[in-house]
Design a protein around this motif. Structure first.
Motif: not given
Ligand code: ZN
Length: 430
Positions: A179, A256, A258-260
């Motif tokens: 990512k 998809g 998404d993030c962290s």
């Protein structure tokens, strides 16, 4: 044109990443940037061409952006540039709208701007344009949601300066765990260093005809190499205790999204800082270890301030160098130099008076798995204390540094002794 707006850090990682990228490209401090700089940077670096050729662009904006829409072929780059110029023209310091990203007032309507672009390029204006995730990463909007809050999304108010800045993410990002990354840090010097390092590396790749950005198939080690290079060049080697780096690890593409957030804690930064200023050899050793660690176990240990089995002997592998081991233990695990020194003394005592064969027998990563050998070590330490070769404080330093009452040493508390059985020079009996 003179400066008519204020640029400063917004606290939003996407916008700040873009702003620092621009600041690096025009070689000016963030607060000195002007609208004219924004125009110049588009032209000088041919941002439309770069973004069209960087694979990271669609991970930031998806494929609904004017730069990638099939219907606009072959004029995508021109249409996209017109959109960016509309954003620059729309920047102001006053207005009735309030930007939910940077907190400043503004007077701009993305739909009007888009109508201007359509008119200029004789495009068919179909429907009202909103700020969506094709114009700002991971933002929820009507008809274009980031799957985050499908029942509660609304149109976000975002000013043109913020909308413009995010277009510099593709050039300044890198890949981590498949990512993209954007950085945030309490240290401006480190943040600027990390972002400009990415830009330099990505520019070098583009010049070599490469479309992939930094980090592709290179693993975590490549990102940490950047950290080490930047920290080596930082003016002050003594990082304040509050300094940390946050990596926003995200993808905005397709379904998809998404993030962290990965925090590189202060302890890890201090370890990297110390490592970066030792030797090139030590730095290489650490990066190789990280490179070969496919499961990211070392990375996880580093981020959680834990010990890692990768540092220790296993079968024929004798573990990392003493230098690397000791820096990791003192900076990350929190063992004191005194504790390590005592562990080494105990290891030497265990090997004392033994011949080569007997010493080889002691070399096992499982040596302290069984209670018998752990008891043997404790008995040995008691004898050392009785003989005056060690003090109780040595025992406490190694096995009970936090001074907890009646603390029973855990198996991992014996790990430094096991490490030094392999990595200490003892006199060998003939
Ligand atoms: Zn804004």
């Amino acid at each position: 044109m003179n400066k008519v707006f204020d640029v400063s850090r917004t606290g939003n990682p996407f916008v700040d990443q873009g702003l620092y990228c621009i600041s690096y490209l025009v070689a000016k401090r963030l607060e000195d940037l002007t609208q004219e700089d924004f125009r110049n940077v588009l032209d000088k670096y041919n941002i439309a061409f770069l973004n069209k050729n960087l694979k990271s662009f669609t991970m930031v904006f998806g494929t609904n952006n004017p730069l990638y829409q099939n219907a606009y072929k072959p004029n995508n780059e021109k249409i996209y540039t017109s959109y960016l110029l509309e954003l620059i023209d729309g920047i102001s310091t006053s207005g009735y709208d309030y930007c939910e990203i940077c907190g400043e007032n503004y007077d701009f309507d993305i739909d009007t701007a888009w109508q201007n672009v359509c008119q200029k390029h004789k495009l068919n204006y179909k429907e009202r344009k909103y700020v969506g995730r094709d114009t700002f990463p991971l933002i929820g909007s009507i008809g274009n949601d980031a799957q985050a809050l499908p029942g509660a999304s609304k149109i976000q108010n975002v000013c043109p300066k913020c909308l413009f800045a995010v277009n510099f993410i593709p050039l300044s990002t890198s890949l981590l765990k498949g990512k993209l990354t954007c950085y945030e840090s309490t240290s401006e010097e480190m943040l600027y260093g990390l972002i400009s390092h990415n830009v330099k590396q990505n520019q070098a790749r583009i010049s070599a005809g490469e479309k992939e950005i930094l980090g592709k198939k290179e693993g975590t080690a490549k990102i940490f190499e950047s950290f080490l290079d930047i920290m080596r060049d930082m003016k002050d080697a003594n990082l304040p205790d509050y300094e940390a780096v946050y990596i926003w690890n995200f993808s905005n593409s397709g379904t998809g999204a998404d993030c962290s957030i990965i925090e590189i804690p202060n302890r890890s930064l201090k370890f990297l800082c110390k490592l970066s200023r030792k030797s090139e050899e030590l730095k290489r050793e650490f990066l190789n270890l990280m490179q070969n660690d496919k499961g990211n176990r070392l990375l996880d240990a580093l981020l959680e301030s834990k010990d890692s089995s990768l540092l220790y002997p296993y079968k024929k592998y004798t573990g990392v160098s003493v230098h690397l081991y000791e820096i990791y233990q003192t900076e990350i695990v929190g063992r004191s130099e005194k504790a390590l020194s005592f562990a080494k003394t105990v290891a030497l005592e265990l090997k004392d008076g033994k011949n080569l064969k007997e010493i080889e027998k002691l070399k096992s990563s499982d040596i302290f798995k069984g209670l018998a050998n752990r008891n043997r070590v404790r008995k040995l330490i008691v004898e050392m204390i009785l003989d005056g070769e060690a003090g109780f404080d040595d025992y406490a330093e190694l096995f009970n540094p936090s001074g907890k009452y009646l603390y029973n040493p855990l198996i991992q508390d014996y790990d430094p002794i096991m490490y030094y059985i392999y990595n200490s020079e003892a006199e060998v009996k003939e």
